[in-house]
Design a protein around this motif. Sequence first.
Motif, PDB file in Angstrom:
ATOM      1  N   GLU A 128      -1.036   9.933  -0.429  1.00  0.00           N
ATOM      2  CA  GLU A 128      -1.054   8.488  -0.173  1.00  0.00           C
ATOM      3  C   GLU A 128       0.309   7.867  -0.446  1.00  0.00           C
ATOM      4  O   GLU A 128       0.753   6.959   0.265  1.00  0.00           O
ATOM      5  CB  GLU A 128      -2.125   7.815  -1.023  1.00  0.00           C
ATOM      6  CG  GLU A 128      -3.544   8.133  -0.578  1.00  0.00           C
ATOM      7  CD  GLU A 128      -4.596   7.589  -1.532  1.00  0.00           C
ATOM      8  OE1 GLU A 128      -5.706   7.267  -1.068  1.00  0.00           O
ATOM      9  OE2 GLU A 128      -4.301   7.487  -2.750  1.00  0.00           O
ATOM     10  N   ALA A 129       1.003   8.375  -1.474  1.00  0.00           N
ATOM     11  CA  ALA A 129       2.350   7.877  -1.761  1.00  0.00           C
ATOM     12  C   ALA A 129       3.311   8.225  -0.640  1.00  0.00           C
ATOM     13  O   ALA A 129       4.256   7.488  -0.360  1.00  0.00           O
ATOM     14  CB  ALA A 129       2.843   8.454  -3.087  1.00  0.00           C
ATOM     15  N   ALA A 130       3.080   9.349   0.018  1.00  0.00           N
ATOM     16  CA  ALA A 130       3.954   9.764   1.105  1.00  0.00           C
ATOM     17  C   ALA A 130       3.690   8.971   2.382  1.00  0.00           C
ATOM     18  O   ALA A 130       4.619   8.650   3.134  1.00  0.00           O
ATOM     19  CB  ALA A 130       3.774  11.257   1.381  1.00  0.00           C
ATOM     20  N   ALA A 131       2.439   8.647   2.636  1.00  0.00           N
ATOM     21  CA  ALA A 131       2.078   7.962   3.889  1.00  0.00           C
ATOM     22  C   ALA A 131       2.067   6.448   3.759  1.00  0.00           C
ATOM     23  O   ALA A 131       2.179   5.732   4.751  1.00  0.00           O
ATOM     24  CB  ALA A 131       0.711   8.455   4.368  1.00  0.00           C
ATOM     25  N   GLY A 132       1.921   5.921   2.521  1.00  0.00           N
ATOM     26  CA  GLY A 132       1.686   4.499   2.333  1.00  0.00           C
ATOM     27  C   GLY A 132       0.199   4.221   2.459  1.00  0.00           C
ATOM     28  O   GLY A 132      -0.505   4.894   3.230  1.00  0.00           O
TER      29      GLY A 132
END
Length: 371
Positions: A128-132
């Motif tokens: 989720e941190a990578a994709a937003g």
Amino acid sequence: MASVDYYAVLGVSRDASQEEIKRAFRRKARETHPDVADDPDAEERFKLINEAYEVLSDEQKRANYDRYGTPDPRVGGFGSDYSGFGDFFGINDIFETFFGGVSAGMGGRAVRTDGRDMSVQVTITLEEAAAGVEREISVTRLGPCAACNATGVSPGGSVKACPECGGTGQRRTVRRTILGVMQSLAPCERCGATGRIVEPPCPACGGSGRAQVTERVTVSIPAGIADGQTLRVPGAGEAGVRGAQSGDLLVRVRVAEHEFLHREGDDLHVMAVLNIAQAALGATVTVPGLGGDEMVEVPAGTQAGDVLRLKGRGMPGLRGGRGDLHVHVRVEVPRKLDKRQRELLRELGETFGTGRGSKTPIERIKDWLGA
């Protein structure tokens, strides 16, 4: 002035009893005491918990805090540039004791009417941190009172200047002493040092223009955010008194540890386990990545501890670009072999010689003596 919600610090509701506040304080104090907690910010959290308990365990301070956003709306200091000097030297206490207030000429600090910032924490995955991601969180706060539309006034009422202090929020007292005529300033008790009174006050909020509400707030978390970073949601904090500016909601983002991937900045690190044949001959292996398995070409002769880099396969940066995926090689030597495997490895080992050429140690000594 505290920048966080004291009730949230202790983890209690705004209508919590003194016994509930005491129990919450003891529990939190045990968890965050610097002698037992491993967190680097444990000492600061411990101080904040003690500060919250000091206010909420005192009925008068708690009442002032709930109504005005400060536990002690008093005046003091030498004006705005030197506020606090009087308190530092104990001057205010001296005048309070002998003359019932602060000495004349010392400007009073205005009572805070703006809402305070509040803080919450949200945990997301590395993916989720990578994709937003967008997260909807529940926030209990002092919001605008719906009954009076945040005015604090009942229908037909109005806000007026306090007749006791003339709208200044301070009462001036003149006394004759052995040192001469002394003037002192003290907070006006009738208006709570605000300089304004509401007549009649809204029964739902007591005239403050705000009441406790629970709301859902959507937080947009950008791609590439790092663990521990804080996002600000303007106006989603505590509402101001009688329509004054609201505070902000500070959202601290925690990124959960990944099972296989380790993050350093925008780069990711992962382990690849090879057998001795793959390391010697080369192979194509798969390792975990952000979007699923990544294919890695392992060159022949790869050694244990070598690091292979997949460019641009790491985390996205907040300001653009992307980190790399570093594949750390571990060569696994088998602990148990069957008979055939032993024979094959023995034959293979004989083809490698002694490790320093094909000659035996005796042959190398003879060559040296004959040189």
